[in-house]
Write an enzyme that holds these catalytic residues in place. Structure first.
Site, PDB file in Angstrom:
ATOM      1  N   ARG A   1     -13.985  31.029  -1.046  1.00 38.51           N
ATOM      2  CA  ARG A   1     -13.101  29.943  -1.456  1.00 38.51           C
ATOM      3  C   ARG A   1     -11.698  30.153  -0.854  1.00 38.51           C
ATOM      4  O   ARG A   1     -11.537  30.882   0.110  1.00 38.51           O
ATOM      5  CB  ARG A   1     -13.099  29.861  -2.980  1.00 38.51           C
ATOM      6  CG  ARG A   1     -14.521  29.605  -3.540  1.00 38.51           C
ATOM      7  CD  ARG A   1     -14.522  29.411  -5.029  1.00 38.51           C
ATOM      8  NE  ARG A   1     -13.702  28.270  -5.411  1.00 38.51           N
ATOM      9  CZ  ARG A   1     -13.274  28.057  -6.655  1.00 38.51           C
ATOM     10  NH1 ARG A   1     -13.606  28.898  -7.626  1.00 38.51           N
ATOM     11  NH2 ARG A   1     -12.536  27.004  -6.932  1.00 38.51           N
TER      12      ARG A   1
ATOM     13  N   HIS B   1     -17.490  36.529 -11.832  1.00 40.74           N
ATOM     14  CA  HIS B   1     -17.050  35.176 -11.491  1.00 40.74           C
ATOM     15  C   HIS B   1     -18.269  34.301 -11.256  1.00 40.74           C
ATOM     16  O   HIS B   1     -19.241  34.746 -10.636  1.00 40.74           O
ATOM     17  CB  HIS B   1     -16.183  35.185 -10.222  1.00 40.74           C
ATOM     18  CG  HIS B   1     -14.942  35.993 -10.393  1.00 40.74           C
ATOM     19  ND1 HIS B   1     -13.860  35.534 -11.093  1.00 40.74           N
ATOM     20  CD2 HIS B   1     -14.649  37.261 -10.010  1.00 40.74           C
ATOM     21  CE1 HIS B   1     -12.931  36.474 -11.116  1.00 40.74           C
ATOM     22  NE2 HIS B   1     -13.389  37.533 -10.467  1.00 40.74           N
ATOM     23  N   LEU B   2     -18.193  33.076 -11.739  1.00 41.93           N
ATOM     24  CA  LEU B   2     -19.280  32.122 -11.514  1.00 41.93           C
ATOM     25  C   LEU B   2     -19.389  31.799 -10.036  1.00 41.93           C
ATOM     26  O   LEU B   2     -20.479  31.804  -9.451  1.00 41.93           O
ATOM     27  CB  LEU B   2     -19.005  30.842 -12.319  1.00 41.93           C
ATOM     28  CG  LEU B   2     -19.066  31.000 -13.844  1.00 41.93           C
ATOM     29  CD1 LEU B   2     -18.246  29.915 -14.524  1.00 41.93           C
ATOM     30  CD2 LEU B   2     -20.499  30.972 -14.328  1.00 41.93           C
ATOM     31  N   SER B   3     -18.236  31.489  -9.425  1.00 42.32           N
ATOM     32  CA  SER B   3     -18.227  31.124  -8.002  1.00 42.32           C
ATOM     33  C   SER B   3     -18.017  32.380  -7.162  1.00 42.32           C
ATOM     34  O   SER B   3     -17.576  33.421  -7.681  1.00 42.32           O
ATOM     35  CB  SER B   3     -17.103  30.120  -7.736  1.00 42.32           C
ATOM     36  OG  SER B   3     -15.843  30.704  -8.003  1.00 42.32           O
TER      37      SER B   3
ATOM     38  N   ALA C   1      -8.273  32.286 -13.386  1.00 43.09           N
ATOM     39  CA  ALA C   1      -7.158  32.344 -12.435  1.00 43.09           C
ATOM     40  C   ALA C   1      -6.283  33.588 -12.639  1.00 43.09           C
ATOM     41  O   ALA C   1      -5.625  34.051 -11.695  1.00 43.09           O
ATOM     42  CB  ALA C   1      -6.316  31.083 -12.556  1.00 43.09           C
TER      43      ALA C   1
ATOM     44  N   ASP D   1      -3.130  45.958 -16.308  1.00 38.99           N
ATOM     45  CA  ASP D   1      -2.543  47.113 -16.988  1.00 38.99           C
ATOM     46  C   ASP D   1      -3.155  47.312 -18.380  1.00 38.99           C
ATOM     47  O   ASP D   1      -3.337  48.443 -18.824  1.00 38.99           O
ATOM     48  CB  ASP D   1      -1.026  46.943 -17.112  1.00 38.99           C
ATOM     49  CG  ASP D   1      -0.300  47.214 -15.795  1.00 38.99           C
ATOM     50  OD1 ASP D   1      -0.961  47.623 -14.818  1.00 38.99           O
ATOM     51  OD2 ASP D   1       0.936  47.007 -15.749  1.00 38.99           O
TER      52      ASP D   1
ATOM     53  N   ASN E   1     -14.393  37.607 -17.237  1.00 35.08           N
ATOM     54  CA  ASN E   1     -14.104  36.610 -16.219  1.00 35.08           C
ATOM     55  C   ASN E   1     -12.687  36.144 -16.536  1.00 35.08           C
ATOM     56  O   ASN E   1     -12.485  35.332 -17.440  1.00 35.08           O
ATOM     57  CB  ASN E   1     -15.086  35.435 -16.268  1.00 35.08           C
ATOM     58  CG  ASN E   1     -14.775  34.412 -15.186  1.00 35.08           C
ATOM     59  OD1 ASN E   1     -13.756  34.516 -14.491  1.00 35.08           O
ATOM     60  ND2 ASN E   1     -15.637  33.417 -15.033  1.00 35.08           N
TER      61      ASN E   1
ATOM     62  N   TYR F   1     -18.694  25.283 -10.595  1.00 34.78           N
ATOM     63  CA  TYR F   1     -18.911  26.177 -11.742  1.00 34.78           C
ATOM     64  C   TYR F   1     -20.209  25.914 -12.499  1.00 34.78           C
ATOM     65  O   TYR F   1     -20.515  26.633 -13.460  1.00 34.78           O
ATOM     66  CB  TYR F   1     -17.711  26.081 -12.704  1.00 34.78           C
ATOM     67  CG  TYR F   1     -16.418  26.514 -12.055  1.00 34.78           C
ATOM     68  CD1 TYR F   1     -16.269  27.809 -11.562  1.00 34.78           C
ATOM     69  CD2 TYR F   1     -15.348  25.634 -11.924  1.00 34.78           C
ATOM     70  CE1 TYR F   1     -15.091  28.212 -10.947  1.00 34.78           C
ATOM     71  CE2 TYR F   1     -14.166  26.031 -11.318  1.00 34.78           C
ATOM     72  CZ  TYR F   1     -14.043  27.315 -10.825  1.00 34.78           C
ATOM     73  OH  TYR F   1     -12.880  27.718 -10.227  1.00 34.78           O
TER      74      TYR F   1
ATOM     75  N   ARG G   1      -7.761  33.181  -3.739  1.00 34.22           N
ATOM     76  CA  ARG G   1      -8.750  33.710  -4.698  1.00 34.22           C
ATOM     77  C   ARG G   1      -9.391  35.004  -4.202  1.00 34.22           C
ATOM     78  O   ARG G   1     -10.210  35.603  -4.889  1.00 34.22           O
ATOM     79  CB  ARG G   1      -9.851  32.679  -4.955  1.00 34.22           C
ATOM     80  CG  ARG G   1      -9.350  31.409  -5.608  1.00 34.22           C
ATOM     81  CD  ARG G   1     -10.507  30.476  -5.944  1.00 34.22           C
ATOM     82  NE  ARG G   1     -10.026  29.108  -6.072  1.00 34.22           N
ATOM     83  CZ  ARG G   1      -9.512  28.572  -7.180  1.00 34.22           C
ATOM     84  NH1 ARG G   1      -9.454  29.299  -8.287  1.00 34.22           N
ATOM     85  NH2 ARG G   1      -9.087  27.336  -7.206  1.00 34.22           N
TER      86      ARG G   1
ATOM     87  N   ARG H   1     -15.854  20.854 -16.031  1.00 37.54           N
ATOM     88  CA  ARG H   1     -14.877  21.278 -15.016  1.00 37.54           C
ATOM     89  C   ARG H   1     -15.565  21.541 -13.676  1.00 37.54           C
ATOM     90  O   ARG H   1     -16.383  22.465 -13.576  1.00 37.54           O
ATOM     91  CB  ARG H   1     -14.213  22.573 -15.507  1.00 37.54           C
ATOM     92  CG  ARG H   1     -13.283  23.197 -14.507  1.00 37.54           C
ATOM     93  CD  ARG H   1     -12.862  24.600 -14.934  1.00 37.54           C
ATOM     94  NE  ARG H   1     -11.923  25.142 -13.998  1.00 37.54           N
ATOM     95  CZ  ARG H   1     -11.698  26.429 -13.823  1.00 37.54           C
ATOM     96  NH1 ARG H   1     -12.332  27.328 -14.546  1.00 37.54           N
ATOM     97  NH2 ARG H   1     -10.830  26.821 -12.939  1.00 37.54           N
TER      98      ARG H   1
ATOM     99  N   PRO I   1      -8.511  31.587 -18.699  1.00 29.43           N
ATOM    100  CA  PRO I   1      -8.073  30.194 -18.780  1.00 29.43           C
ATOM    101  C   PRO I   1      -9.016  29.205 -18.105  1.00 29.43           C
ATOM    102  O   PRO I   1      -9.622  29.506 -17.074  1.00 29.43           O
ATOM    103  CB  PRO I   1      -6.718  30.207 -18.053  1.00 29.43           C
ATOM    104  CG  PRO I   1      -6.742  31.434 -17.217  1.00 29.43           C
ATOM    105  CD  PRO I   1      -7.580  32.431 -17.952  1.00 29.43           C
ATOM    106  N   ASN I   2      -9.103  28.046 -18.731  1.00 25.44           N
ATOM    107  CA  ASN I   2      -9.861  26.890 -18.243  1.00 25.44           C
ATOM    108  C   ASN I   2     -11.380  27.034 -18.366  1.00 25.44           C
ATOM    109  O   ASN I   2     -12.114  26.085 -18.111  1.00 25.44           O
ATOM    110  CB  ASN I   2      -9.484  26.545 -16.785  1.00 25.44           C
ATOM    111  CG  ASN I   2      -8.006  26.235 -16.661  1.00 25.44           C
ATOM    112  OD1 ASN I   2      -7.490  25.396 -17.391  1.00 25.44           O
ATOM    113  ND2 ASN I   2      -7.303  26.933 -15.784  1.00 25.44           N
TER     114      ASN I   2
ATOM    115  N   HIS J   1      -6.264  36.573 -10.211  1.00 27.88           N
ATOM    116  CA  HIS J   1      -5.492  36.603  -8.960  1.00 27.88           C
ATOM    117  C   HIS J   1      -3.992  36.746  -9.181  1.00 27.88           C
ATOM    118  O   HIS J   1      -3.231  36.803  -8.222  1.00 27.88           O
ATOM    119  CB  HIS J   1      -5.763  35.308  -8.172  1.00 27.88           C
ATOM    120  CG  HIS J   1      -7.198  34.879  -8.210  1.00 27.88           C
ATOM    121  ND1 HIS J   1      -8.209  35.651  -7.684  1.00 27.88           N
ATOM    122  CD2 HIS J   1      -7.817  33.779  -8.749  1.00 27.88           C
ATOM    123  CE1 HIS J   1      -9.378  35.031  -7.880  1.00 27.88           C
ATOM    124  NE2 HIS J   1      -9.161  33.908  -8.534  1.00 27.88           N
TER     125      HIS J   1
ATOM    126  N   GLU K   1     -16.153  43.040 -13.875  1.00 19.87           N
ATOM    127  CA  GLU K   1     -15.519  41.751 -13.568  1.00 19.87           C
ATOM    128  C   GLU K   1     -16.580  40.790 -13.043  1.00 19.87           C
ATOM    129  O   GLU K   1     -17.378  41.163 -12.180  1.00 19.87           O
ATOM    130  CB  GLU K   1     -14.446  41.983 -12.492  1.00 19.87           C
ATOM    131  CG  GLU K   1     -13.834  40.709 -11.964  1.00 19.87           C
ATOM    132  CD  GLU K   1     -12.842  40.965 -10.819  1.00 19.87           C
ATOM    133  OE1 GLU K   1     -12.558  42.145 -10.498  1.00 19.87           O
ATOM    134  OE2 GLU K   1     -12.375  39.974 -10.243  1.00 19.87           O
TER     135      GLU K   1
END
Ligand code: DQA
Length: 165
Positions: free
Chosen positions: A124, A117-119, A94, A104, A91, A40, A128, A35, A27-28, A97, A115
């Site tokens: 943070r 993540h950009l950040s 949200a 599953d 990625n 990001y 997170r 954003r 999402p997002n 978390h 996995e």
């Protein structure tokens, strides 16, 4: 098909067999570019996907990117990966978390997963710091912007080729 010699036997060389990698964005991430660019970066999702496909060509793998804001759609896409893709680069945004369902699904199809993540999620907010996905992933790369994705793809392909070699 090319062959290689192992203990004087000729066996099919699977190390360069075409691999297909599903790249899942949660999402997002469709808002990338506009954003929170300080966190990001300024690349759009289309630009990141373009770089991933180009990196895939270099590595001789097919890269299939997909983004959704909906948990159930991401779960369905993971299920549909079986028989189509050999590994998943994710990625989960949200949902990293919060989502037992995504974890599953990934555990259920049992495809090697990396996995990203950009950040750097550990620098943070505390909420997170926990990932539901990390325990079922081969590994996690966090904090390098678009390089997290590219390094993650390289690591996943390396893992898949090593398993088959
Ligand atoms: C993110 C980090 C998550 O905490 C956040 O919810 C995102 C993006 C990242 O790539 O840094 O949406 O996964």
């Amino acid at each position: 098909m090319s062959v290689r010699v192992v203990n004087s036997l000729k066996v099919p060389d699977l190390t360069l067999q075409p691999l297909s990698i599903l790249v899942l964005h949660g999402p997002n991430l469709n808002l990338l570019g506009q954003r929170e660019p300080g966190i990001y970066g300024s690349l759009t999702l289309a630009e990141i996907n373009h770089l991933l496909v180009a990196e895939g060509k270099k590595l001789q793998v097919e890269v299939s990117p997909m983004q959704s804001n909906h948990e159930g759609v991401l779960v369905d896409t993971i299920h549909q990966a079986l028989g189509k893709h050999q590994g998943i680069l994710i990625n989960a945004g949200a949902y990293t978390h919060t989502s037992v369902a995504l974890r599953d699904a990934l555990a259920g199809v049992n495809l090697p997963t990396v996995e990203v993540h950009l950040s750097n999620i550990y620098r943070r907010e505390e909420f997170r710091h926990h990932s539901y996905i990390a325990p079922i992933a081969i590994g996690q790369i966090s904090g390098f912007g678009v390089q997290s994705y590219l390094l993650g793809l390289q690591a996943l392909v390396h893992h898949l080729r090593k398993d088959k070699g």
